[in-house]
Structure formats: structure tokens, C-alpha cells
Design a protein around this motif. Structure first.
Motif, PDB file in Angstrom:
ATOM      1  N   GLU A  11       0.826  -1.200   0.000  1.00 47.47           N
ATOM      2  CA  GLU A  11       0.000   0.000   0.000  1.00 47.47           C
ATOM      3  C   GLU A  11       0.868   1.261   0.000  1.00 47.47           C
ATOM      4  OE1 GLU A  11      -2.841  -0.148   3.181  1.00 47.47           O
ATOM      5  OE2 GLU A  11      -3.861  -1.893   2.344  1.00 47.47           O
ATOM      6  N   GLN A  12       1.958   1.226   0.795  1.00 42.23           N
ATOM      7  CA  GLN A  12       2.859   2.377   0.833  1.00 42.23           C
ATOM      8  C   GLN A  12       3.534   2.578  -0.523  1.00 42.23           C
ATOM      9  OE1 GLN A  12       5.450   1.468   4.116  1.00 42.23           O
ATOM     10  NE2 GLN A  12       4.087   2.384   5.640  1.00 42.23           N
ATOM     11  N   GLU A  13       3.948   1.476  -1.154  1.00 38.95           N
ATOM     12  CA  GLU A  13       4.567   1.571  -2.469  1.00 38.95           C
ATOM     13  C   GLU A  13       3.581   2.132  -3.490  1.00 38.95           C
ATOM     14  OE1 GLU A  13       6.028  -2.325  -3.392  1.00 38.95           O
ATOM     15  OE2 GLU A  13       7.636  -2.210  -1.915  1.00 38.95           O
ATOM     16  N   MET A  14       2.328   1.709  -3.406  1.00 41.20           N
ATOM     17  CA  MET A  14       1.307   2.200  -4.328  1.00 41.20           C
ATOM     18  C   MET A  14       1.087   3.700  -4.120  1.00 41.20           C
ATOM     19  SD  MET A  14      -0.486   1.156  -6.783  1.00 41.20           S
ATOM     20  CE  MET A  14      -1.461  -0.298  -6.906  1.00 41.20           C
ATOM     21  N   GLU A  15       1.057   4.130  -2.860  1.00 41.97           N
ATOM     22  CA  GLU A  15       0.893   5.560  -2.574  1.00 41.97           C
ATOM     23  C   GLU A  15       2.064   6.355  -3.121  1.00 41.97           C
ATOM     24  OE1 GLU A  15      -1.650   7.334  -1.265  1.00 41.97           O
ATOM     25  OE2 GLU A  15      -2.765   5.463  -1.354  1.00 41.97           O
ATOM     26  N   LYS A  16       3.289   5.827  -2.997  1.00 38.94           N
ATOM     27  CA  LYS A  16       4.462   6.509  -3.543  1.00 38.94           C
ATOM     28  C   LYS A  16       4.353   6.638  -5.053  1.00 38.94           C
ATOM     29  CE  LYS A  16       7.824   5.256   0.014  1.00 38.94           C
ATOM     30  NZ  LYS A  16       9.037   4.482   0.317  1.00 38.94           N
ATOM     31  N   ARG A  17       3.892   5.573  -5.716  1.00 35.49           N
ATOM     32  CA  ARG A  17       3.740   5.613  -7.172  1.00 35.49           C
ATOM     33  C   ARG A  17       2.705   6.660  -7.576  1.00 35.49           C
ATOM     34  NH1 ARG A  17       3.275  -0.719  -7.999  1.00 35.49           N
ATOM     35  NH2 ARG A  17       5.419  -1.271  -7.503  1.00 35.49           N
ATOM     36  N   LYS A  18       1.577   6.682  -6.844  1.00 33.68           N
ATOM     37  CA  LYS A  18       0.539   7.668  -7.142  1.00 33.68           C
ATOM     38  C   LYS A  18       1.071   9.078  -6.962  1.00 33.68           C
ATOM     39  CE  LYS A  18      -3.515   4.898  -5.914  1.00 33.68           C
ATOM     40  NZ  LYS A  18      -4.644   4.781  -4.974  1.00 33.68           N
ATOM     41  N   ASP A  19       1.809   9.282  -5.866  1.00 29.76           N
ATOM     42  CA  ASP A  19       2.368  10.603  -5.582  1.00 29.76           C
ATOM     43  C   ASP A  19       3.350  11.017  -6.675  1.00 29.76           C
ATOM     44  OD1 ASP A  19       2.647  12.893  -3.893  1.00 29.76           O
ATOM     45  OD2 ASP A  19       4.611  12.117  -3.271  1.00 29.76           O
ATOM     46  N   THR A  20       4.189  10.088  -7.094  1.00 34.78           N
ATOM     47  CA  THR A  20       5.149  10.371  -8.157  1.00 34.78           C
ATOM     48  C   THR A  20       4.432  10.693  -9.458  1.00 34.78           C
ATOM     49  OG1 THR A  20       6.771   8.906  -7.120  1.00 34.78           O
ATOM     50  CG2 THR A  20       7.108   9.423  -9.443  1.00 34.78           C
ATOM     51  N   THR A  21       3.398   9.928  -9.768  1.00 35.69           N
ATOM     52  CA  THR A  21       2.630  10.167 -10.990  1.00 35.69           C
ATOM     53  C   THR A  21       1.993  11.549 -10.958  1.00 35.69           C
ATOM     54  OG1 THR A  21       2.179   7.798 -11.179  1.00 35.69           O
ATOM     55  CG2 THR A  21       0.761   9.278 -12.428  1.00 35.69           C
ATOM     56  N   LYS A  22       1.441  11.925  -9.815  1.00 31.64           N
ATOM     57  CA  LYS A  22       0.840  13.252  -9.680  1.00 31.64           C
ATOM     58  C   LYS A  22       1.880  14.345  -9.894  1.00 31.64           C
ATOM     59  CE  LYS A  22      -2.816  11.978  -6.446  1.00 31.64           C
ATOM     60  NZ  LYS A  22      -3.310  12.110  -5.069  1.00 31.64           N
ATOM     61  N   LYS A  23       3.050  14.164  -9.287  1.00 31.89           N
ATOM     62  CA  LYS A  23       4.107  15.166  -9.422  1.00 31.89           C
ATOM     63  C   LYS A  23       4.546  15.302 -10.875  1.00 31.89           C
ATOM     64  CE  LYS A  23       5.917  14.822  -4.729  1.00 31.89           C
ATOM     65  NZ  LYS A  23       7.036  14.396  -3.892  1.00 31.89           N
ATOM     66  N   VAL A  24       4.697  14.178 -11.570  1.00 33.64           N
ATOM     67  CA  VAL A  24       5.092  14.213 -12.971  1.00 33.64           C
ATOM     68  C   VAL A  24       4.025  14.915 -13.806  1.00 33.64           C
ATOM     69  CG1 VAL A  24       5.517  12.779 -15.012  1.00 33.64           C
ATOM     70  CG2 VAL A  24       6.608  12.206 -12.844  1.00 33.64           C
ATOM     71  N   ALA A  25       2.765  14.601 -13.550  1.00 27.25           N
ATOM     72  CA  ALA A  25       1.675  15.221 -14.303  1.00 27.25           C
ATOM     73  C   ALA A  25       1.626  16.728 -14.064  1.00 27.25           C
ATOM     74  CB  ALA A  25       0.346  14.580 -13.928  1.00 27.25           C
ATOM     75  N   VAL A  26       1.779  17.142 -12.820  1.00 25.43           N
ATOM     76  CA  VAL A  26       1.775  18.570 -12.509  1.00 25.43           C
ATOM     77  C   VAL A  26       2.974  19.245 -13.165  1.00 25.43           C
ATOM     78  CG1 VAL A  26       2.068  20.254 -10.642  1.00 25.43           C
ATOM     79  CG2 VAL A  26       0.444  18.381 -10.379  1.00 25.43           C
ATOM     80  N   GLY A  27       4.121  18.628 -13.076  1.00 26.55           N
ATOM     81  CA  GLY A  27       5.322  19.185 -13.700  1.00 26.55           C
ATOM     82  C   GLY A  27       5.168  19.316 -15.201  1.00 26.55           C
TER      83      GLY A  27
END
Length: 116
Positions: A11-27
């Protein structure tokens, strides 16, 4: 216990992936916007042409936004209607089943009272 820890780790790994994806999309979005603004401002055009380009792109963006909102509204309305219809159908099914159950119960009680 190990299963729980593994589940928490996943679950923590999935949250990290989601967070990274969000950051990439915003960037990516910010970079695209900045690139577009820089391209318009640094283009070898007169101030009047540049202002017209900005106005046209703004109008286009507003129109696209309105279109997206309208489409989302239509889709939501369709889903609401579909859900209302499904709920009404289920209510009718439950009502019919309840009526049958009541009728069966009455028959059973009548038979019991005749036997007594």
C-alpha cells in the motif's frame, strides 16, 4: 502478521507511485504552460499580434473548458438517470417479493388455523 506487513508495504509503495505520478503530471502541465507562454512572448511578432495570439488562445482554452464541463455534466446526468432507473427497478422487485412473501405467509397462517 507477515501478511499484514506485506500488505502495508504494498500500500505504501502504491501511494508513492501515485504521488510520483501526480508530481510528474503537474510538472508536465506547468512545463507545457510555461513553454507556451514563453513561445508566445518570445516569438518575433509585434506586440499587437502577440496580444491577439494570447487573446485567441485564452478564448480557445475557455471554449475547450466549457465543452469539457458540458460533456461532464451530460455524462453525470445520464449516470444519474440510469441510477434512478436501476433503483426504481430494484424497488419494484423488492415490492413484488414482499407482496409474494406476505401472501405466502397469509396462506400458511390460514392453513395453520384450519388445522387447529
Amino acid at each position: 502478521m507477515l501478511g499484514y506487513l506485506e500488505k502495508m508495504k504494498k500500500e505504501q509503495e502504491m501511494e508513492k507511485r501515485k504521488d510520483t505520478t501526480k508530481k510528474v503530471a503537474v510538472g508536465l502541465g506547468v512545463g507545457t504552460a510555461l513553454g507556451a507562454v514563453a513561445g508566445v512572448l518570445l516569438a518575433p511578432k509585434s506586440g499587437k499580434e502577440t496580444r491577439e495570439d494570447i487573446a485567441n488562445k485564452t478564448k480557445s482554452a475557455v471554449e475547450d473548458g466549457k465543452k469539457l464541463v458540458s460533456e461532464a455534466k451530460d455524462e453525470l446526468e445520464n449516470k444519474v438517470k440510469s441510477t434512478e432507473q436501476n433503483v426504481q427497478e430494484k424497488v419494484e422487485e423488492v415490492k413484488e417479493e414482499a407482496e409474494e412473501l406476505i401472501e405466502d405467509t397469509k396462506k400458511a397462517l390460514d392453513e395453520k388455523s384450519k388445522n387447529v
